[in-house]
Design a protein around this motif. Sequence first.
Motif, short mmCIF file in Angstrom:
data_model
loop_
_atom_site.label_atom_id
_atom_site.label_comp_id
_atom_site.label_asym_id
_atom_site.label_seq_id
_atom_site.Cartn_x
_atom_site.Cartn_y
_atom_site.Cartn_z
N CYS A 149 162.43 -49.16 21.77
CA CYS A 149 161.94 -48.95 22.91
C CYS A 149 163.02 -48.56 24.06
O CYS A 149 162.74 -47.66 24.68
CB CYS A 149 160.88 -49.89 23.38
N ASP A 150 163.76 -49.37 23.77
CA ASP A 150 165.19 -49.15 24.92
C ASP A 150 165.60 -47.64 24.58
O ASP A 150 166.02 -46.94 25.55
CB ASP A 150 166.27 -50.21 24.67
N VAL A 151 165.89 -47.37 23.39
CA VAL A 151 166.31 -46.18 23.02
C VAL A 151 165.17 -44.79 23.59
O VAL A 151 165.75 -43.81 24.19
CB VAL A 151 166.23 -45.75 21.49
N LEU A 152 164.09 -45.04 23.51
CA LEU A 152 162.98 -44.19 23.80
C LEU A 152 163.16 -44.10 25.41
O LEU A 152 163.10 -42.87 25.97
CB LEU A 152 161.82 -44.35 23.47
N ILE A 153 163.13 -45.23 26.27
CA ILE A 153 163.21 -44.95 27.57
C ILE A 153 164.45 -44.50 27.92
O ILE A 153 164.67 -43.67 29.06
CB ILE A 153 163.02 -46.78 28.13
N SER A 154 165.50 -44.71 27.43
CA SER A 154 166.75 -44.15 27.74
C SER A 154 166.83 -42.45 27.58
O SER A 154 167.31 -41.57 28.37
CB SER A 154 168.27 -44.49 26.90
N ILE A 155 166.21 -42.03 26.54
CA ILE A 155 166.15 -40.55 26.24
C ILE A 155 165.17 -40.00 27.35
O ILE A 155 165.42 -38.89 28.03
CB ILE A 155 165.47 -40.20 24.90
N VAL A 156 164.25 -40.75 27.77
CA VAL A 156 163.26 -40.26 28.81
C VAL A 156 163.91 -40.22 30.29
O VAL A 156 163.91 -39.05 30.64
CB VAL A 156 162.09 -41.02 29.02
N ILE A 157 164.95 -40.89 30.34
CA ILE A 157 165.46 -40.99 31.72
C ILE A 157 166.61 -39.83 31.63
O ILE A 157 166.80 -39.07 32.70
CB ILE A 157 166.25 -42.41 31.81
N LEU A 158 167.33 -39.78 30.51
CA LEU A 158 167.96 -38.54 30.46
C LEU A 158 167.35 -37.11 30.55
O LEU A 158 167.82 -36.13 31.08
CB LEU A 158 168.78 -38.50 28.95
N LEU A 159 166.14 -37.08 29.80
CA LEU A 159 165.37 -35.87 29.86
C LEU A 159 164.98 -35.68 31.38
O LEU A 159 165.15 -34.41 31.92
CB LEU A 159 164.16 -35.98 29.06
N LEU A 160 164.67 -36.50 32.22
CA LEU A 160 164.29 -36.35 33.57
C LEU A 160 165.48 -36.12 34.28
O LEU A 160 165.20 -35.33 35.28
CB LEU A 160 163.33 -37.60 33.89
N SER A 161 166.50 -36.69 34.05
CA SER A 161 167.65 -36.35 34.96
C SER A 161 168.50 -34.97 34.60
O SER A 161 169.09 -34.64 35.41
CB SER A 161 168.73 -37.74 34.91
N ILE A 162 168.34 -34.63 33.53
CA ILE A 162 169.31 -33.50 32.95
C ILE A 162 169.03 -32.28 33.91
O ILE A 162 170.01 -31.71 34.07
CB ILE A 162 169.10 -33.22 31.29
N ASP A 163 167.89 -32.12 34.30
CA ASP A 163 167.61 -31.21 35.03
C ASP A 163 168.06 -30.96 36.26
O ASP A 163 168.20 -30.01 37.11
CB ASP A 163 166.01 -30.44 35.36
N LEU A 164 168.31 -32.36 37.06
CA LEU A 164 168.76 -32.59 38.19
C LEU A 164 170.43 -32.08 38.34
O LEU A 164 170.99 -31.47 39.46
CB LEU A 164 168.68 -33.87 38.78
N PHE A 165 171.06 -32.04 37.20
CA PHE A 165 172.50 -31.68 37.05
C PHE A 165 172.64 -30.48 36.42
O PHE A 165 173.57 -29.74 36.19
CB PHE A 165 173.33 -32.69 36.26
#
Length: 151
Positions: free
Chosen positions: A135-151
């Motif tokens: 679940c930690d891995v999944l949440i980390s991937i979701v955070i990266l997906l959401l933040s990658i478009d910001l950069f």
Amino acid sequence: MKLGDLNIWIVLLLLIGVLVRLHPYCYNRALEHDEAFVSNNIVQKDFLELTGVLDYAQAAPIPFLWIEKMATNLLGVNEFALRLFPLLCGIIAIFLFYKLANKIFNGPYLLLATGFFIFCSQHIHYTNDVKQYSCDVLISIVILLLSIDLF
């Protein structure tokens, strides 16, 4: 490598990733030491008690414990019910990792990155553990997906 060939390999890799995570789940091995301790807390405590200190020196996020508690209430107290949520998180993580890698890599590098994630032995193992790690891995991937478009 042609785009059509790459898509076939990606689909094949994703399918293999799901299968290598489903196999240990279907095998239904006995609970390991730490899994048994967390499971005892989930089974013996009610939802409110799960927000406090856990027995056997265990720690886990409250949402994870509550979802596990709901699974055992709905599906019964067994290894399949206890491991269902981590399994689903692990399988969803495969597809979201591919989506993340697709934003960063292309061509054979996308295939390579996806393959490394799919065959990561720790992720396969923790996808079938009554622990919050998949679940930690999944949440980390979701955070990266959401933040990658910001950069």
